[in-house]
Design an enzyme around this catalytic site. Structure first.
Site, mmCIF file in Angstrom:
data_model
loop_
_atom_site.group_PDB
_atom_site.id
_atom_site.type_symbol
_atom_site.label_atom_id
_atom_site.label_comp_id
_atom_site.label_asym_id
_atom_site.label_seq_id
_atom_site.Cartn_x
_atom_site.Cartn_y
_atom_site.Cartn_z
ATOM 1 N N HIS A 193 -0.330 18.879 13.393
ATOM 2 C CA HIS A 193 -0.547 19.350 12.012
ATOM 3 C C HIS A 193 0.664 19.086 11.117
ATOM 4 C CE1 HIS A 193 -4.084 21.488 13.584
ATOM 5 N NE2 HIS A 193 -3.285 21.889 14.564
ATOM 6 N N SER A 252 14.821 -0.015 -6.918
ATOM 7 C CA SER A 252 14.138 0.406 -8.140
ATOM 8 C C SER A 252 14.736 -0.314 -9.338
ATOM 9 C CB SER A 252 14.284 1.921 -8.322
ATOM 10 O OG SER A 252 13.948 2.307 -9.637
ATOM 11 N N LYS A 304 17.932 3.933 -5.175
ATOM 12 C CA LYS A 304 16.714 3.884 -4.363
ATOM 13 C C LYS A 304 16.768 2.801 -3.289
ATOM 14 C CE LYS A 304 13.500 5.986 -4.720
ATOM 15 N NZ LYS A 304 12.325 5.724 -5.564
ATOM 16 N N GLU A 329 4.865 0.537 3.141
ATOM 17 C CA GLU A 329 3.878 0.988 2.154
ATOM 18 C C GLU A 329 2.792 -0.062 1.928
ATOM 19 O OE1 GLU A 329 6.932 3.831 -0.405
ATOM 20 O OE2 GLU A 329 6.322 1.889 -1.204
#
Length: 465
Positions: free
Chosen positions: A159, A280, A286, A293
């Protein structure tokens, strides 16, 4: 040079509308079947010669012409023409321009229906072998990474909550098992791929005495298809390829999801090389796991291709229908997507660096050795359900105090059960918890070493089909 005519044009009195030509052409995408089409045609030439439909000289001229076109294709010199509809007619026309009317004999006893099914299967056999090779590369990297970090402990999750301590290597080997099942599915699919449609002609077979066993053997198929109707209309093999690919992408997506989570400051479990990340345009600090992704995102694309082809096939009467032209683009894109994703996932796992100290600290958070405390009480003769309740109360007490289980004094622990003695603290360390999971498939170090050794033996003995 003879006028460009449709192979089916004899019955028609009007030229095909330009819009219809553009709508129905497939050469813009099925040209990637060109080399497979040549292979099928060379095998068909041998069957025609054996059947007495070609002389030895004719067979030789046809074969030489096809091989010359094959060289042009491999060297990127072959010019595909949209007005010739598909890859098959482009090659047939090129053969006619090279050797003259003899090229017209090549289509004896053959339809584009069995021709395209043969090409498509040959293509998918090659793609399946490529994917099996890439799956093996990824599995080897997972095993190497697991072996290199056998001393790293991390929290296992259910979970997405801390559950029990496990070895980081054990976690990686779970993905090894997933990708091994993927490889097994693709291997099994090859058995159904290696059934030859060639010789089924349009749908009913052919009156010519073509040796289908010969052409199957020439093309490395295991046997000819048993039913000509099924052979030209079957696309189960394409669906199976898409389904197997969808599962691979699902497994890759799960791995990538964890990489994305683990790279976040909230987890801080791993780092990736700069070469596999991007930044970024506005935030200089970043470092984004874009590869992970994008693989996660492309999973939906492959799922969509599976559903698209299932939908195309669901209402088709036997046998061939032009709808089946819609089978190739989803499969082509899926093959490209899966192969790129596997290559990048292999790079990502290879470059992944676990942050051992952070992982161990996280393993101590969330009372991950609570089950061990319950197991300790069971060893003292208390039924598990009662031990579970006692441990739950101890966890609630520790949470209220803001301490870890091993930070409670023996006196505090004995308030909940007099069966607890000083040896309880041996059961509350994360190392002890991991070491006690010695059952087959468990996370104990000796079991994980055995799993890694078994995986290495499996990989060394595994040959590509």
């Amino acid at each position: 040079m003879a006028e460009l005519r449709k192979p089916w044009g004899g019955r028609f009195r009007e030229a095909t509308d330009r819009l219809v030509e553009e709508f129905t052409e497939s050469v813009s995408f099925d040209r990637r079947l060109a080399l497979h089409d040549i292979r099928g045609s060379l095998a068909h030439v041998k069957a025609l010669q054996k059947a007495g439909l070609l002389t030895e000289e004719e067979a030789q001229r046809l074969s030489e012409g096809l091989k010359a076109i094959e060289r042009e294709i491999r060297e990127g010199r072959f010019k595909f023409r949209m007005e010739l509809e598909d890859v098959h007619m482009n090659i047939e026309r090129a053969l006619f321009e090279r050797i003259g009317p003899l090229a017209g004999k090549l289509h004896t006893g053959r339809s584009r229906n069995d021709q395209v099914a043969t090409d498509f299967k040959l293509y998918l056999i090659d793609e399946t072998r490529d994917i099996l090779s890439l799956l093996k590369d990824l599995r080897q990297v997972l095993v190497a990474k697991a072996e290199a970090h056998l001393d790293v402990i991390m929290p296992g999750f259910t979970h997405l909550q801390h559950a029990q301590p496990v070895l980081f290597s054990h976690h990686l080997m779970a993905y090894y098992e997933m990708f091994t099942r993927d490889a097994e599915r693709f291997r099994e699919a090859l058995k159904r791929l290696r059934i030859s449609p060639l010789g089924s002609a349009a749908l009913a077979g052919t009156p010519y005495p073509l040796d289908r066993e010969l052409t199957a053997q020439e093309l490395d198929f295991e046997k000819p298809a048993a039913n000509s109707l099924d052979a030209v209309s079957d696309r189960d093999y394409a669906l199976e390829f898409l389904f197997n690919s969808a599962i691979v992408m699902m497994h890759l997506s799960r791995l990538c999801e964890e990489v994305i989570l683990w790279m976040s400051p909230e987890f801080g479990f791993i780092d990736l090389p700069d070469a596999l990340c991007t930044g970024s345009s506005i935030m200089p600090q970043k470092k984004n796991p874009d590869v992970a992704e994008l693989i996660r995102g492309k999973t939906g694309r492959v799922y969509g291709h599976l559903m698209a082809l299932l939908t195309v096939l669901k209402g088709l009467p036997l046998t061939y229908n032009r709808d089946l032209q819609e089978d190739k683009e989803p499969v082509f894109d899926t093959a490209d997507t899966v192969k790129r994703s596997l290559k990048l996932a292999t790079l990502m796992v290879s470059g992944l660096k676990p942050r051992a100290a952070r992982l161990r600290a996280a393993a101590e958070e969330g009372y991950t050795t609570a089950t061990d405390l319950a197991d300790y009480l069971v060893m003292k003769g208390i039924p598990f359900r009662e031990a579970h309740e006692i441990t739950g109360k101890i966890v609630a007490y520790a949470e209220e105090k803001g301490v870890k289980l091993w930070e409670l004094s023996l006196e505090e622990l004995r308030r909940f059960s007099e069966s607890i003695e000083a040896d309880v603290y041996e059961w509350l360390t994360v190392e002890g918890s991991v070491a006690r999971r010695r059952t087959l498939g468990g996370t104990a170090p000796e079991r994980v070493r055995e799993a890694i050794a078994s995986a290495r033996r499996q990989l060394e003995s595994e040959n590509l089909p």
